[in-house]
Scaffold this active site. Structure first.
Site, PDB file in Angstrom:
ATOM      1  N   GLU A 141      -4.181   6.991  -5.187  1.00  0.00           N
ATOM      2  CA  GLU A 141      -4.358   6.209  -6.399  1.00  0.00           C
ATOM      3  C   GLU A 141      -5.667   6.626  -7.054  1.00  0.00           C
ATOM      4  OE1 GLU A 141      -4.176   2.036  -5.607  1.00  0.00           O
ATOM      5  OE2 GLU A 141      -2.008   2.042  -5.464  1.00  0.00           O
ATOM      6  N   ARG A 166       0.839  -1.179   0.000  1.00  0.00           N
ATOM      7  CA  ARG A 166       0.000   0.000   0.000  1.00  0.00           C
ATOM      8  C   ARG A 166       0.883   1.240   0.000  1.00  0.00           C
ATOM      9  NH1 ARG A 166      -3.251  -3.060  -1.371  1.00  0.00           N
ATOM     10  NH2 ARG A 166      -5.346  -3.475  -0.523  1.00  0.00           N
ATOM     11  N   HIS A 209      -1.345  -0.552 -10.188  1.00  0.00           N
ATOM     12  CA  HIS A 209      -1.933  -1.492  -9.224  1.00  0.00           C
ATOM     13  C   HIS A 209      -2.375  -2.784  -9.924  1.00  0.00           C
ATOM     14  CE1 HIS A 209      -3.850  -1.457  -4.985  1.00  0.00           C
ATOM     15  NE2 HIS A 209      -3.589  -2.705  -5.348  1.00  0.00           N
TER      16      HIS A 209
END
Length: 337
Positions: free
Chosen positions: A276, A248, A295
């Site tokens: 993000e 993360r 991601h």
């Protein structure tokens, strides 16, 4: 002797994920085990059709986009006994009312860890060969470096430090075991004996950072880990070091990392950032020593079927009276993703 009817199930997720998680062969197996309508995929538990289905449901099959299963939802689902999550983290999904009711919960987090570990393994090996940096140089110069310029390149004995023996971290350690790398691990919940079994040398975090050529982050995003790699700790990584983050973005002080990257002292492979997506003017898009992906390390494309398959396997266990293979317990949520 008549057989008992299959348990009633309800699917709750963003419908865009349904076919990926449950392609036709997996859906066929699912429908052999439970009475479920694949045409009803709930995103709003207050919808009348969802409320009616909740009243019958014994099993709730959830995924990305499932609303929080709060007290009102549970009140509308008196027969519910099990929630099977076809994704990773469940921390956002349930709260105190769920645990007080004593319901069973399973997650496909173990299956989702596999592609993340594979992505990270590839990143480690490519970083050890300086593949990312040499690619940029090759594009710019259109010529091969001289043979003497490869002295610092290679994976023989490369020092790799993993932060966190999570599901991903443990699978990655398995994948690293056959390789000629020197692997260390920081995890406050893993003792020396367990670290040795995992194939790593246990180190305090600061020492791991000081002694690693490549640092890979696999800790959960919890209050204790926020910005754990701050300015001071990033400065401990040796010159020329590589930071890999598939966990993360919140675990790293991104402003401090950008400073290190802009100076050219470190390189990074980043599949996660904060926020993000990044703003369009983020320097991470253009820095030549950053390999940035959107991601993608977790399950995507045909890998999603592995998550749906995990749910089906859990249902097979339930319907034959066996315990869940991947249960989630309330006590473990405080230190998990």
């Amino acid at each position: 002797m008549s057989q008992s009817p299959p348990p009633a199930a309800l699917i709750a997720m963003n419908p865009v994920h349904l076919r990926g998680l449950f392609p036709p062969p997996v859906m066929a197996r699912l429908r052999q085990l439970v009475d479920v309508d694949p045409g009803l995929v709930v995103q709003d538990f207050s919808d009348p059709a969802a409320t009616a289905a909740l009243g019958r449901a014994e099993v709730l099959i959830t995924g990305w986009g499932c609303p929080h299963i709060g007290a009102q939802v549970l009140e509308a689902a008196p027969r519910l006994r099990t929630v099977l999550h076809a994704a990773g983290s469940v921390r956002h999904l349930v709260g105190t009312p769920f645990w007080e009711r004593g319901l069973a919960l399973s997650s496909a987090a173990q299956a989702n860890a596999l592609p993340v570990a594979e992505y990270t393994l590839a990143a480690i090996l490519l970083a050890g060969k300086d593949a990312f940096g040499l690619r940029e140089r090759f594009r710019a110069e259109r010529a091969h470096p001289g043979p003497t310029e490869y002295a610092a390149v290679g994976n023989l004995g490369r020092r790799v430090g993993l932060i966190g023996a999570s599901r991903v971290g443990r699978r990655l350690l398995e994948l690293l075991r056959p390789l000629d790398l020197s692997v260390s691990l920081y995890d406050p919940y893993v003792d020396a004996a367990e670290a040795a079994e995992l194939g790593a040398v246990p180190l305090p975090l600061d020492e791991l950072l000081r002694t690693s050529d490549i640092v890979s982050v696999h800790a959960p995003d919890i209050p204790q880990t926020r910005r754990m790699l701050d300015r001071e700790r990033l400065a401990l990584i040796p010159d020329g070091g590589v930071l890999i983050n598939t966990s993360r973005g919140a675990l790293v002080d991104q402003a401090a990392l950008v400073e290190e990257l802009t100076r050219g002292r470190l390189s990074a492979v980043l599949d996660v950032t904060e926020p993000e997506p990044l703003p369009a003017d983020s320097p991470l898009f253009s820095l030549p020593n950053v390999f940035l992906t959107p991601h993608i390390a977790g399950s995507l494309g045909n890998e999603l079927a592995r998550l749906g398959g995990t749910v089906v396997e859990e249902l097979e266990r339930l319907t034959t009276g066996r315990p869940l293979a991947y249960p989630v317990h309330r006590a473990g949520l405080a230190t998990s993703a």
